[in-house]
Write an enzyme that holds these catalytic residues in place. Sequence first.
Site, PDB file in Angstrom:
ATOM      1  N   SER A   1       6.148  -1.653  -2.157  1.00  0.00           N
ATOM      2  CA  SER A   1       5.442  -1.251  -3.370  1.00  0.00           C
ATOM      3  C   SER A   1       6.544  -1.087  -4.537  1.00  0.00           C
ATOM      4  CB  SER A   1       4.998   0.497  -2.963  1.00  0.00           C
ATOM      5  OG  SER A   1       4.191   0.167  -1.873  1.00  0.00           O
TER       6      SER A   1
ATOM      7  N   GLY B   1       0.728  -1.043  -1.405  1.00  0.00           N
ATOM      8  CA  GLY B   1       1.394  -2.258  -1.727  1.00  0.00           C
ATOM      9  C   GLY B   1       1.622  -2.145  -3.339  1.00  0.00           C
TER      10      GLY B   1
ATOM     11  N   GLY C   1       2.004  -2.966  -7.582  1.00  0.00           N
ATOM     12  CA  GLY C   1       1.265  -3.562  -8.571  1.00  0.00           C
ATOM     13  C   GLY C   1      -0.147  -2.707  -8.838  1.00  0.00           C
TER      14      GLY C   1
ATOM     15  N   CYS D   1      -2.175   5.067   0.248  1.00  0.00           N
ATOM     16  CA  CYS D   1      -1.566   4.605  -0.948  1.00  0.00           C
ATOM     17  C   CYS D   1      -2.406   3.590  -1.921  1.00  0.00           C
ATOM     18  CB  CYS D   1       0.009   4.161  -1.168  1.00  0.00           C
ATOM     19  SG  CYS D   1       0.707   4.681  -2.501  1.00  0.00           S
ATOM     20  N   MET D   2      -1.917   2.386  -1.740  1.00  0.00           N
ATOM     21  CA  MET D   2      -2.829   1.322  -2.188  1.00  0.00           C
ATOM     22  C   MET D   2      -4.046   1.229  -1.561  1.00  0.00           C
ATOM     23  SD  MET D   2      -3.297  -1.477  -4.663  1.00  0.00           S
ATOM     24  CE  MET D   2      -2.064  -2.405  -5.069  1.00  0.00           C
TER      25      MET D   2
ATOM     26  N   ASN E   1       4.912   7.380  -4.043  1.00  0.00           N
ATOM     27  CA  ASN E   1       5.392   6.350  -4.601  1.00  0.00           C
ATOM     28  C   ASN E   1       4.170   5.539  -5.158  1.00  0.00           C
ATOM     29  OD1 ASN E   1       6.293   3.936  -5.621  1.00  0.00           O
ATOM     30  ND2 ASN E   1       6.475   2.977  -3.713  1.00  0.00           N
TER      31      ASN E   1
ATOM     32  N   GLY F   1       1.846   4.576  -9.127  1.00  0.00           N
ATOM     33  CA  GLY F   1       1.676   4.632 -10.503  1.00  0.00           C
ATOM     34  C   GLY F   1       0.250   4.424 -11.259  1.00  0.00           C
TER      35      GLY F   1
ATOM     36  N   HIS G   1       2.165   9.293   1.059  1.00  0.00           N
ATOM     37  CA  HIS G   1       2.990   8.733   2.283  1.00  0.00           C
ATOM     38  C   HIS G   1       3.019   9.552   3.443  1.00  0.00           C
ATOM     39  CE1 HIS G   1       3.136   4.825   0.388  1.00  0.00           C
ATOM     40  NE2 HIS G   1       3.446   5.602  -0.735  1.00  0.00           N
TER      41      HIS G   1
ATOM     42  N   GLU H   1       3.391   8.664   6.383  1.00  0.00           N
ATOM     43  CA  GLU H   1       4.594   8.070   7.487  1.00  0.00           C
ATOM     44  C   GLU H   1       5.862   8.238   6.792  1.00  0.00           C
ATOM     45  OE1 GLU H   1       2.883   6.476   4.960  1.00  0.00           O
ATOM     46  OE2 GLU H   1       4.412   5.002   4.023  1.00  0.00           O
TER      47      GLU H   1
HETATM   48  N1  LIG Z   1       2.825   2.710  -2.736  1.00  0.00           N
HETATM   49  C1  LIG Z   1       1.622   2.077  -3.052  1.00  0.00           C
HETATM   50  O1  LIG Z   1       0.849   1.640  -2.354  1.00  0.00           O
HETATM   51  C2  LIG Z   1       1.632   2.206  -4.460  1.00  0.00           C
HETATM   52  C3  LIG Z   1       0.295   1.555  -4.959  1.00  0.00           C
HETATM   53  C4  LIG Z   1       0.031   1.000  -6.306  1.00  0.00           C
HETATM   54  N2  LIG Z   1       0.796  -0.144  -6.338  1.00  0.00           N
HETATM   55  C5  LIG Z   1       0.368   2.000  -7.451  1.00  0.00           C
HETATM   56  O2  LIG Z   1       1.461   2.109  -8.013  1.00  0.00           O
HETATM   57  O3  LIG Z   1      -0.093   3.174  -7.531  1.00  0.00           O
END
Ligand SMILES: NC(=O)CC[C@H](N)C(=O)O
Length: 358
Positions: free
Chosen positions: A46, A224, A226, A253-254, A295, A297, A337, A339
């Site tokens: 990520s 993931g 971006g 997350c993503m 983590n 954005g 997260h 995990e």
């Molecule tokens: N860790 C992630 O899955 C981040 C998701 C997405 N890329 C974001 O920055 O928000």
Amino acid sequence: MRNVTLILDDGSRFSGKSFGYEKPVAGEVVFNTAMTGYPESLTDPSYAGQLMTLTYPLVGNYGVPPFTIEANGLPTFMESEKIHAEAIIVSDYSEKYNHWNAVESLADWLKREQIPGITGIDTRELTKVLREHGVMMGKIVFDDEPDNIPEATYAGVNYVDKVSCKEVIRYNEGEGKKKVVLVDCGVKANIIRCLLKRDVEIIRVPWNYDFNGLEFDGLFISNGPGDPDTCDEAVQNIRKAMQNEKLPIFGICMGNQLLSKAGGAKIYKLKYGHRSHNQPVRMVGTEKCFITSQNHGYAVDNNTLGADWEPLFINMNDGSNEGIRHKQNPWFSAQFHPEAASGPTDTEFLFDEFVKLL
Ligand SMILES: NC(=O)CC[C@H](N)C(=O)O
């Protein structure tokens, strides 16, 4: 150590010294306030496209664990097969390291993986700038070389396509009690470990693979890098899977962002994101607060969730969305997260909830 300068898009300049691989680099400059976890964070896919600033001042003092691979093909101590962050920015790099599990220094690892690392940066000041202005593009240049590094872009780039697996990978084939399709947007190894620990078979597919023809009991959508708005192909496949209202779906997350998009919600970019081990989230409808590893954005806009959906977790610092759930169907996700790797493991029970639904 060669002198380097970190130059941000607003013109701010920070002087430091190179301790990693010697090459100029550009990317989105983000900050992470965790006190530990650089091996996990650097190998978290990520972070692709980003220059990672660590606010904890002493970095490198516990070295780097060995890159060993387990029988299931996953690295034992890392989150993927290589470093994905573009660079690491620290205040005070510790050349000497000591840890029972360390085999090399952070500097040696960075050099081998061809990733720049810079030290002597006033990371508190840098973080203040990023908090005031929001995350910015930036570059690291060597003071004794002409600055001719090409501009980098982050928004709108499909980083998921760069880090996702290219072919289907199977884990626990024919052995797990239930089968889970894992949409790999840049999955962290500990997500796979957490699922395997719970006795499931995993069919890991590329981010844009149409898995709907496969036979499986549950769908998992990974973390993931971006901008989630670049992943429409995945959103379409998730939407197709949702035609089966009984199919359990879990995203991280993503995965939270893509499930929300499949449900019709919109995503926006946070000013400076959440990257740390101590993000408090409240489980909606309860008085329970969990401390989570994060983590990201981007965030899901709570106001755009469809009538059949509701927020599952809310960030107690800024009120932003930290997860969603469907009101009738077994579909839920977390922006943080569960995990960990690294960070607190308080929310690992979400994997149990998912596996119970299968
Ligand atoms: N860790 C992630 O899955 C981040 C998701 C997405 N890329 C974001 O920055 O928000």
